[in-house]
Design a protein around this motif. Structure first.
Motif, PDB file in Angstrom:
ATOM      1  N   VAL A  68       0.870  -1.185   0.000  1.00 21.01           N
ATOM      2  CA  VAL A  68       0.000   0.000   0.000  1.00 21.01           C
ATOM      3  C   VAL A  68       0.895   1.220   0.000  1.00 21.01           C
ATOM      4  N   THR A  69       0.702   2.074  -0.982  1.00 20.08           N
ATOM      5  CA  THR A  69       1.538   3.262  -1.108  1.00 20.08           C
ATOM      6  C   THR A  69       0.678   4.500  -1.301  1.00 20.08           C
ATOM      7  N   ALA A  70       1.208   5.625  -0.901  1.00 25.92           N
ATOM      8  CA  ALA A  70       0.507   6.905  -1.027  1.00 25.92           C
ATOM      9  C   ALA A  70       1.454   7.996  -0.580  1.00 25.92           C
ATOM     10  N   PRO A  71       1.182   9.236  -0.961  1.00 26.87           N
ATOM     11  CA  PRO A  71       1.919  10.343  -0.346  1.00 26.87           C
ATOM     12  C   PRO A  71       1.645  10.371   1.154  1.00 26.87           C
ATOM     13  N   ASN A  72       2.500  11.013   1.901  1.00 24.94           N
ATOM     14  CA  ASN A  72       2.301  11.118   3.350  1.00 24.94           C
ATOM     15  C   ASN A  72       1.002  11.841   3.674  1.00 24.94           C
ATOM     16  N   THR A  73       0.377  11.427   4.751  1.00 20.77           N
ATOM     17  CA  THR A  73      -0.874  11.956   5.324  1.00 20.77           C
ATOM     18  C   THR A  73      -2.122  11.626   4.500  1.00 20.77           C
ATOM     19  N   VAL A  74      -2.019  10.719   3.544  1.00 22.01           N
ATOM     20  CA  VAL A  74      -3.221  10.268   2.842  1.00 22.01           C
ATOM     21  C   VAL A  74      -3.985   9.257   3.691  1.00 22.01           C
ATOM     22  N   GLY A  75      -3.286   8.549   4.597  1.00 21.52           N
ATOM     23  CA  GLY A  75      -3.968   7.643   5.516  1.00 21.52           C
ATOM     24  C   GLY A  75      -3.704   6.173   5.269  1.00 21.52           C
ATOM     25  N   LYS A  76      -2.568   5.848   4.641  1.00 18.58           N
ATOM     26  CA  LYS A  76      -2.289   4.442   4.298  1.00 18.58           C
ATOM     27  C   LYS A  76      -2.103   3.576   5.535  1.00 18.58           C
ATOM     28  N   SER A  77      -1.294   4.019   6.509  1.00 16.71           N
ATOM     29  CA  SER A  77      -1.078   3.206   7.710  1.00 16.71           C
ATOM     30  C   SER A  77      -2.355   3.090   8.527  1.00 16.71           C
ATOM     31  N   THR A  78      -3.132   4.155   8.584  1.00 19.84           N
ATOM     32  CA  THR A  78      -4.403   4.128   9.310  1.00 19.84           C
ATOM     33  C   THR A  78      -5.351   3.116   8.687  1.00 19.84           C
ATOM     34  N   LEU A  79      -5.439   3.133   7.359  1.00 18.53           N
ATOM     35  CA  LEU A  79      -6.300   2.177   6.657  1.00 18.53           C
ATOM     36  C   LEU A  79      -5.868   0.745   6.949  1.00 18.53           C
ATOM     37  N   VAL A  80      -4.575   0.464   6.784  1.00 13.49           N
ATOM     38  CA  VAL A  80      -4.099  -0.909   6.947  1.00 13.49           C
ATOM     39  C   VAL A  80      -4.220  -1.344   8.405  1.00 13.49           C
ATOM     40  N   ARG A  81      -3.947  -0.446   9.351  1.00 19.91           N
ATOM     41  CA  ARG A  81      -4.060  -0.818  10.768  1.00 19.91           C
ATOM     42  C   ARG A  81      -5.496  -1.212  11.101  1.00 19.91           C
ATOM     43  N   ARG A  82      -6.445  -0.444  10.623  1.00 19.81           N
ATOM     44  CA  ARG A  82      -7.848  -0.766  10.871  1.00 19.81           C
ATOM     45  C   ARG A  82      -8.204  -2.114  10.235  1.00 19.81           C
ATOM     46  N   TRP A  83      -7.766  -2.320   9.004  1.00 19.69           N
ATOM     47  CA  TRP A  83      -8.061  -3.564   8.295  1.00 19.69           C
ATOM     48  C   TRP A  83      -7.379  -4.753   8.977  1.00 19.69           C
ATOM     49  N   ALA A  84      -6.111  -4.600   9.356  1.00 19.44           N
ATOM     50  CA  ALA A  84      -5.351  -5.691   9.973  1.00 19.44           C
ATOM     51  C   ALA A  84      -5.937  -6.071  11.324  1.00 19.44           C
ATOM     52  N   ARG A  85      -6.454  -5.113  12.066  1.00 22.80           N
ATOM     53  CA  ARG A  85      -7.084  -5.435  13.348  1.00 22.80           C
ATOM     54  C   ARG A  85      -8.350  -6.262  13.123  1.00 22.80           C
ATOM     55  N   ALA A  86      -9.067  -5.971  12.036  1.00 18.85           N
ATOM     56  CA  ALA A  86     -10.255  -6.775  11.714  1.00 18.85           C
ATOM     57  C   ALA A  86      -9.847  -8.198  11.343  1.00 18.85           C
ATOM     58  N   ILE A  87      -8.742  -8.343  10.618  1.00 19.95           N
ATOM     59  CA  ILE A  87      -8.229  -9.677  10.290  1.00 19.95           C
ATOM     60  C   ILE A  87      -7.863 -10.429  11.567  1.00 19.95           C
ATOM     61  N   HIS A  88      -7.227  -9.731  12.499  1.00 24.76           N
ATOM     62  CA  HIS A  88      -6.852 -10.354  13.782  1.00 24.76           C
ATOM     63  C   HIS A  88      -8.094 -10.877  14.500  1.00 24.76           C
ATOM     64  N   ARG A  89      -9.120 -10.040  14.600  1.00 27.10           N
ATOM     65  CA  ARG A  89     -10.339 -10.461  15.301  1.00 27.10           C
ATOM     66  C   ARG A  89     -11.001 -11.634  14.575  1.00 27.10           C
ATOM     67  N   GLN A  90     -10.963 -11.601  13.253  1.00 25.46           N
ATOM     68  CA  GLN A  90     -11.548 -12.685  12.469  1.00 25.46           C
ATOM     69  C   GLN A  90     -10.805 -14.002  12.709  1.00 25.46           C
ATOM     70  N   GLU A  91      -9.483 -13.936  12.787  1.00 27.27           N
ATOM     71  CA  GLU A  91      -8.679 -15.147  12.928  1.00 27.27           C
ATOM     72  C   GLU A  91      -8.765 -15.762  14.324  1.00 27.27           C
ATOM     73  N   ILE A  92      -8.910 -14.940  15.362  1.00 25.71           N
ATOM     74  CA  ILE A  92      -8.965 -15.510  16.715  1.00 25.71           C
ATOM     75  C   ILE A  92     -10.389 -15.867  17.119  1.00 25.71           C
ATOM     76  N   GLY A  93     -11.380 -15.335  16.419  1.00 21.73           N
ATOM     77  CA  GLY A  93     -12.764 -15.626  16.774  1.00 21.73           C
ATOM     78  C   GLY A  93     -13.075 -15.129  18.178  1.00 21.73           C
ATOM     79  N   SER A  94     -13.713 -15.963  18.956  1.00 16.43           N
ATOM     80  CA  SER A  94     -14.090 -15.572  20.323  1.00 16.43           C
ATOM     81  C   SER A  94     -13.084 -16.055  21.357  1.00 16.43           C
ATOM     82  N   ALA A  95     -11.950 -16.579  20.884  1.00 16.47           N
ATOM     83  CA  ALA A  95     -10.964 -17.132  21.820  1.00 16.47           C
ATOM     84  C   ALA A  95     -10.163 -16.023  22.493  1.00 16.47           C
TER      85      ALA A  95
END
Length: 346
Positions: free
Chosen positions: A82-109
């Protein structure tokens, strides 16, 4: 950051807003009650994600690529970037998405503070760490990258490079690592040998992750201008997602409508907590002002709108006005861009 910290932040989520109150109810609050209400509102404002259709589309691209990697045959997978000029929000986007992946992978454990555990084999129990997030250091070498991964997963961080690499590979399988995010890869300098060695090491990590159905995701500023995208082996597997700021002229009917639709979404989310506000306070009355102040860069948009809303609450106005927007001090980049736009109009 380590796996426990990442797990806690992924599971706890962002703080929620206070209960919506009418102007009459706000005015009836005691000083302490009003202070508490504004405090909760502030935590929500400064922790929330500002969404848009474009950001949702980028997240869908990540979903599709990650799912394909997870379902395809074992072996070296597509590398996401994921690439973009600075302050476009690339790390924010990926962090939000990656946290959703984490929750999906661990389920309710697991619990809030402790990652869940699983059994790699009948005799072994290990922490489940589906996502690891690494911020690449400037001019990092293989040892530094390995050290960061080992620190995240809780392994010893000393020894020869080969031994540390073996530990990293073992950690990928032992902890069922499915997504390794490496941020700030634009800091990687491939013009010297160490930089090229790290690039080759990333290829190796991609292969090892691929054996487990995992994905390597890189984040960096303006990666199109780096050697990362011209390395023959990486280029053949690289899926590059390029994010852009809102490039629009408020007077252009089609592009202006996209901008106003985005602001209307933000407005709809804010209005229940700003009862003196009205439809159009952002999307019509101040749409041009917000664009001129931020030039469409999401980081500056979030800073402007959230702080302006905070000021509207603390001064008792309970609606966002042009004065609130004008009072927010933004990044140097945004203020320089605003000045350039002003000079151009003159």
């Amino acid at each position: 950051m380590d796996a426990a910290t990442w797990h806690h932040r992924a599971v706890i989520g962002a703080p929620g807003p206070p209960d919506p109150l009418s102007l009459k109810e706000l005015h009836a609050l005691s000083p302490i009650g009003r202070q508490r209400h504004i405090q909760i509102l502030g935590y929500w404002l400064f922790h929330r994600y500002i969404d848009s259709q474009a950001l949702r589309d980028y997240a869908t691209e990540l979903d599709m690529a990650w799912t394909y990697n997870a379902m395809s045959l074992a072996g070296s997978k597509s590398i996401l970037a994921v690439t973009a000029p600075n302050t476009v929000g690339k790390s924010t986007l990926v962090r939000r998405w990656a946290r959703a992946i984490h929750r999906q992978e661990i389920g309710s454990a697991g619990t809030l503070d402790v990652p869940p555990r699983w059994n790699p084999d009948p005799q072994t129990q290990a922490a489940l760490i589906p996502v690891a997030w690494i911020n690449l250091e400037a001019r990092a070498k293989i040892a530094e990258l390995n050290t960061q991964i080992l620190q995240f997963t809780g392994y010893p961080r000393t020894g020869q490079i080969r031994l540390m690499t073996d530990r990293v590979v073992a950690a990928i399988a032992r902890h069922r690592l499915r997504l390794l995010v490496v941020d700030d890869v634009h800091l990687l300098k491939t013009s010297h040998r160490d930089g090229q060695d790290v690039l080759d090491h990333l290829k190796h990590l991609n292969t090892e992750l691929g054996e487990q159905g995992g994905t390597l995701l890189l984040i960096g500023a303006n990666l199109e201008d780096t050697d990362l995208v011209t390395d023959p082996q990486i280029a053949r597997r690289l899926k590059l997602i390029s994010m852009e700021p809102f490039h629009c002229d408020i007077n252009d009917t089609e592009k202006g409508l996209i901008w106003q639709t985005f602001l209307a979404e933000v407005e709809e989310e804010l209005l229940p907590y700003f009862p003196a506000g009205e439809l159009g306070m952002l999307s019509r009355a101040t749409a041009a002002t917000i664009l001129n102040r931020t030039q469409g860069y999401m980081g500056d948009i979030a800073a402007l709108l959230n702080e302006a809303a905070w000021r509207a609450a603390t001064d008792g106005t309970w609606r966002i006005t042009p004065a609130h927007l004008a009072s927010v001090k933004l990044s140097l980049h945004a203020m320089q861009g605003e000045g350039l736009r002003r000079e151009t109009r003159r």
